[in-house]
Design a protein around this motif. Sequence first.
Motif, PDB file in Angstrom:
ATOM      1  N   ALA A 142      -1.950   7.252  -5.260  1.00 16.21           N
ATOM      2  CA  ALA A 142      -1.179   8.475  -4.759  1.00 16.21           C
ATOM      3  C   ALA A 142       0.187   8.040  -4.441  1.00 16.21           C
ATOM      4  O   ALA A 142       1.159   8.879  -5.030  1.00 16.21           O
ATOM      5  CB  ALA A 142      -2.099   9.175  -3.826  1.00 16.21           C
ATOM      6  N   VAL A 143       0.419   7.052  -3.694  1.00 24.03           N
ATOM      7  CA  VAL A 143       1.712   6.730  -3.126  1.00 24.03           C
ATOM      8  C   VAL A 143       2.739   6.449  -4.350  1.00 24.03           C
ATOM      9  O   VAL A 143       3.620   6.778  -4.477  1.00 24.03           O
ATOM     10  CB  VAL A 143       1.698   5.733  -2.143  1.00 24.03           C
ATOM     11  CG1 VAL A 143       3.041   5.212  -1.774  1.00 24.03           C
ATOM     12  CG2 VAL A 143       1.186   6.261  -0.978  1.00 24.03           C
TER      13      VAL A 143
ATOM     14  N   ARG B 286       3.095  16.446   4.292  1.00 25.96           N
ATOM     15  CA  ARG B 286       3.510  15.521   2.917  1.00 25.96           C
ATOM     16  C   ARG B 286       4.890  15.227   3.041  1.00 25.96           C
ATOM     17  O   ARG B 286       5.310  14.083   2.980  1.00 25.96           O
ATOM     18  CB  ARG B 286       2.865  16.343   1.760  1.00 25.96           C
ATOM     19  CG  ARG B 286       2.912  15.314   0.504  1.00 25.96           C
ATOM     20  CD  ARG B 286       2.494  15.922  -0.656  1.00 25.96           C
ATOM     21  NE  ARG B 286       2.125  15.096  -1.773  1.00 25.96           N
ATOM     22  CZ  ARG B 286       2.964  15.141  -2.829  1.00 25.96           C
ATOM     23  NH1 ARG B 286       3.663  16.391  -2.668  1.00 25.96           N
ATOM     24  NH2 ARG B 286       3.131  14.428  -3.841  1.00 25.96           N
TER      25      ARG B 286
ATOM     26  N   ASP C 232      -2.717  11.997   4.525  1.00 20.43           N
ATOM     27  CA  ASP C 232      -2.323  13.082   3.701  1.00 20.43           C
ATOM     28  C   ASP C 232      -2.599  14.089   4.337  1.00 20.43           C
ATOM     29  O   ASP C 232      -2.906  14.364   5.617  1.00 20.43           O
ATOM     30  CB  ASP C 232      -3.187  13.160   2.242  1.00 20.43           C
ATOM     31  CG  ASP C 232      -4.644  13.093   2.491  1.00 20.43           C
ATOM     32  OD1 ASP C 232      -5.104  13.674   3.560  1.00 20.43           O
ATOM     33  OD2 ASP C 232      -5.519  12.665   1.979  1.00 20.43           O
ATOM     34  N   ALA C 233      -2.472  15.568   3.757  1.00 16.76           N
ATOM     35  CA  ALA C 233      -2.710  16.808   4.452  1.00 16.76           C
ATOM     36  C   ALA C 233      -3.964  16.977   5.232  1.00 16.76           C
ATOM     37  O   ALA C 233      -4.351  17.644   6.147  1.00 16.76           O
ATOM     38  CB  ALA C 233      -2.605  17.820   3.636  1.00 16.76           C
ATOM     39  N   ARG C 234      -5.215  16.258   4.547  1.00 16.47           N
ATOM     40  CA  ARG C 234      -6.306  16.362   5.381  1.00 16.47           C
ATOM     41  C   ARG C 234      -6.751  15.190   6.342  1.00 16.47           C
ATOM     42  O   ARG C 234      -7.604  15.301   6.774  1.00 16.47           O
ATOM     43  CB  ARG C 234      -7.326  16.070   4.127  1.00 16.47           C
ATOM     44  CG  ARG C 234      -7.482  17.238   3.048  1.00 16.47           C
ATOM     45  CD  ARG C 234      -8.405  16.835   1.974  1.00 16.47           C
ATOM     46  NE  ARG C 234      -7.979  15.481   1.349  1.00 16.47           N
ATOM     47  CZ  ARG C 234      -8.772  14.620   0.699  1.00 16.47           C
ATOM     48  NH1 ARG C 234      -9.925  14.917   0.155  1.00 16.47           N
ATOM     49  NH2 ARG C 234      -7.974  13.578   0.048  1.00 16.47           N
TER      50      ARG C 234
ATOM     51  N   ARG D 152       2.868  15.384  13.669  1.00 17.60           N
ATOM     52  CA  ARG D 152       1.619  15.258  13.056  1.00 17.60           C
ATOM     53  C   ARG D 152       0.675  15.859  14.300  1.00 17.60           C
ATOM     54  O   ARG D 152       0.901  16.184  15.230  1.00 17.60           O
ATOM     55  CB  ARG D 152       1.079  14.017  12.946  1.00 17.60           C
ATOM     56  CG  ARG D 152       1.205  13.391  11.607  1.00 17.60           C
ATOM     57  CD  ARG D 152       0.859  12.150  11.256  1.00 17.60           C
ATOM     58  NE  ARG D 152      -0.599  11.935  11.739  1.00 17.60           N
ATOM     59  CZ  ARG D 152      -1.162  10.734  11.648  1.00 17.60           C
ATOM     60  NH1 ARG D 152      -0.726   9.862  11.246  1.00 17.60           N
ATOM     61  NH2 ARG D 152      -2.656  10.894  12.083  1.00 17.60           N
TER      62      ARG D 152
ATOM     63  N   LEU E 163      -3.418   7.468   3.258  1.00 16.79           N
ATOM     64  CA  LEU E 163      -2.930   7.626   2.006  1.00 16.79           C
ATOM     65  C   LEU E 163      -3.673   6.453   1.139  1.00 16.79           C
ATOM     66  O   LEU E 163      -3.727   5.338   1.646  1.00 16.79           O
ATOM     67  CB  LEU E 163      -1.489   7.274   2.055  1.00 16.79           C
ATOM     68  CG  LEU E 163      -0.546   8.650   2.524  1.00 16.79           C
ATOM     69  CD1 LEU E 163       1.067   8.379   2.673  1.00 16.79           C
ATOM     70  CD2 LEU E 163      -0.833   9.684   1.722  1.00 16.79           C
ATOM     71  N   ARG E 164      -3.787   6.729  -0.241  1.00 15.34           N
ATOM     72  CA  ARG E 164      -4.111   5.769  -1.061  1.00 15.34           C
ATOM     73  C   ARG E 164      -2.769   5.194  -1.869  1.00 15.34           C
ATOM     74  O   ARG E 164      -2.016   5.931  -2.193  1.00 15.34           O
ATOM     75  CB  ARG E 164      -5.116   6.424  -2.168  1.00 15.34           C
ATOM     76  CG  ARG E 164      -6.444   6.755  -1.294  1.00 15.34           C
ATOM     77  CD  ARG E 164      -7.541   7.072  -2.181  1.00 15.34           C
ATOM     78  NE  ARG E 164      -6.955   8.512  -3.175  1.00 15.34           N
ATOM     79  CZ  ARG E 164      -6.871   8.414  -4.550  1.00 15.34           C
ATOM     80  NH1 ARG E 164      -7.113   7.450  -5.036  1.00 15.34           N
ATOM     81  NH2 ARG E 164      -6.491   9.586  -5.089  1.00 15.34           N
TER      82      ARG E 164
ATOM     83  N   THR F  94       5.411  12.780   5.606  1.00  9.46           N
ATOM     84  CA  THR F  94       4.810  11.372   5.501  1.00  9.46           C
ATOM     85  C   THR F  94       5.530  10.652   4.465  1.00  9.46           C
ATOM     86  O   THR F  94       5.919   9.607   4.798  1.00  9.46           O
ATOM     87  CB  THR F  94       3.372  11.581   5.162  1.00  9.46           C
ATOM     88  OG1 THR F  94       2.811  12.579   6.180  1.00  9.46           O
ATOM     89  CG2 THR F  94       2.685  10.576   5.121  1.00  9.46           C
ATOM     90  N   TYR F  95       5.936  11.250   3.541  1.00  8.32           N
ATOM     91  CA  TYR F  95       6.596  10.195   2.451  1.00  8.32           C
ATOM     92  C   TYR F  95       7.949   9.875   2.987  1.00  8.32           C
ATOM     93  O   TYR F  95       8.575   8.617   2.669  1.00  8.32           O
ATOM     94  CB  TYR F  95       6.582  10.807   0.906  1.00  8.32           C
ATOM     95  CG  TYR F  95       5.313  10.788   0.171  1.00  8.32           C
ATOM     96  CD1 TYR F  95       5.159   9.681  -0.423  1.00  8.32           C
ATOM     97  CD2 TYR F  95       4.244  11.571   0.522  1.00  8.32           C
ATOM     98  CE1 TYR F  95       3.737   9.560  -1.181  1.00  8.32           C
ATOM     99  CE2 TYR F  95       2.964  11.472  -0.240  1.00  8.32           C
ATOM    100  CZ  TYR F  95       3.010  10.356  -0.935  1.00  8.32           C
ATOM    101  OH  TYR F  95       1.627  10.209  -1.925  1.00  8.32           O
TER     102      TYR F  95
ATOM    103  N   SER G  36       3.606   9.316  -6.596  1.00  9.86           N
ATOM    104  CA  SER G  36       4.583  10.084  -5.849  1.00  9.86           C
ATOM    105  C   SER G  36       5.928   9.602  -6.017  1.00  9.86           C
ATOM    106  O   SER G  36       6.822  10.153  -6.103  1.00  9.86           O
ATOM    107  CB  SER G  36       4.040  10.531  -4.456  1.00  9.86           C
ATOM    108  OG  SER G  36       2.742  11.358  -4.428  1.00  9.86           O
TER     109      SER G  36
END
Length: 301
Positions: free
Chosen positions: A208-209, A122, A198-200, A186, A204-205, A125-126, A212
């Motif tokens: 959610a972005v 995470r 995401d972690a799964r 990754r 990313l939606r 990614t961000y 955050s």
Amino acid sequence: MLKAIEAYLALGRATGFAMLNAECLLKSFAAYATERGQTHVHAQTAIDWAARGPSVAQRDARLKAVCRFVRHVRVEDARHELPPANHFGARKTRRAPHIYSAAEIDRLIEAALRLRPKGGLRPRTYAALIALLSVTGLRISEALKLTVADLTRDGLLIRETKFRKTRLTPLHDTAAAGLEHYLARRRPCSEADPVFVDARGVPLRYIAVKESFDRLVSGAGIAPASRRRPRLHDLRHAFAVRVLQGGAEDRSRRHANMAALATYMGHVNIYATYWYLEATADLMRDVAVAGEAFFAEGRQS
């Protein structure tokens, strides 16, 4: 009228426009006109129908959708009346953007790298997402739809984005290297996989972005210039301003630079690019210097 509307929509789609909103509005208007026993557009009927919108902006949008249709259909059938497009007097307002400085962007990336879980996917990614948005000015929707296959040697392939356009966005070597480094950290991924997950491993939606990012703004200690919190979308504004500030000093090249910027950002015309510009201190200083040079040249001649 409905037959004419279908032909209008088909032409628009053939030229690359989705016409989804136009279809919804025009078919609603056609049904309203039919209830009044009308087969052609009457200006007052269009105004009455548009007035059903819950806000001035929506009433204005409804009426202008009819106006665009009438301008098209009147070429073959002058019995359609053209309503006054500005009947509702709506004005599009622009929220002043927050132009992130280079230092603020650095702090945002550092704050992203501190996200939990420490050492997990995470934070990386961000950090990679914010870095990419800041150096390309991509729309957040474009970045979230990127797949591994879209990362080409020549840049990012932005597929079927706003206005159904596809474009190639060149990347600086450092930006390309940053993306490659992120993907290398990754789990193994195929070309069809999304770049930002995401972690799964799920794409990313946006919501959610956004949530955050709002927390990252606070964590990075970025104070808004106004009462409103700096937005994720403001990274696109900041990119446009930064490009203009860093353009060639030769004023004769400014028009070419603006055209290139509009193309790079995926705009249909240059007016959309102007929307992203903001009068910063550096830009106003450049304007003042150019103005003084212009008047000095005039006095000498």
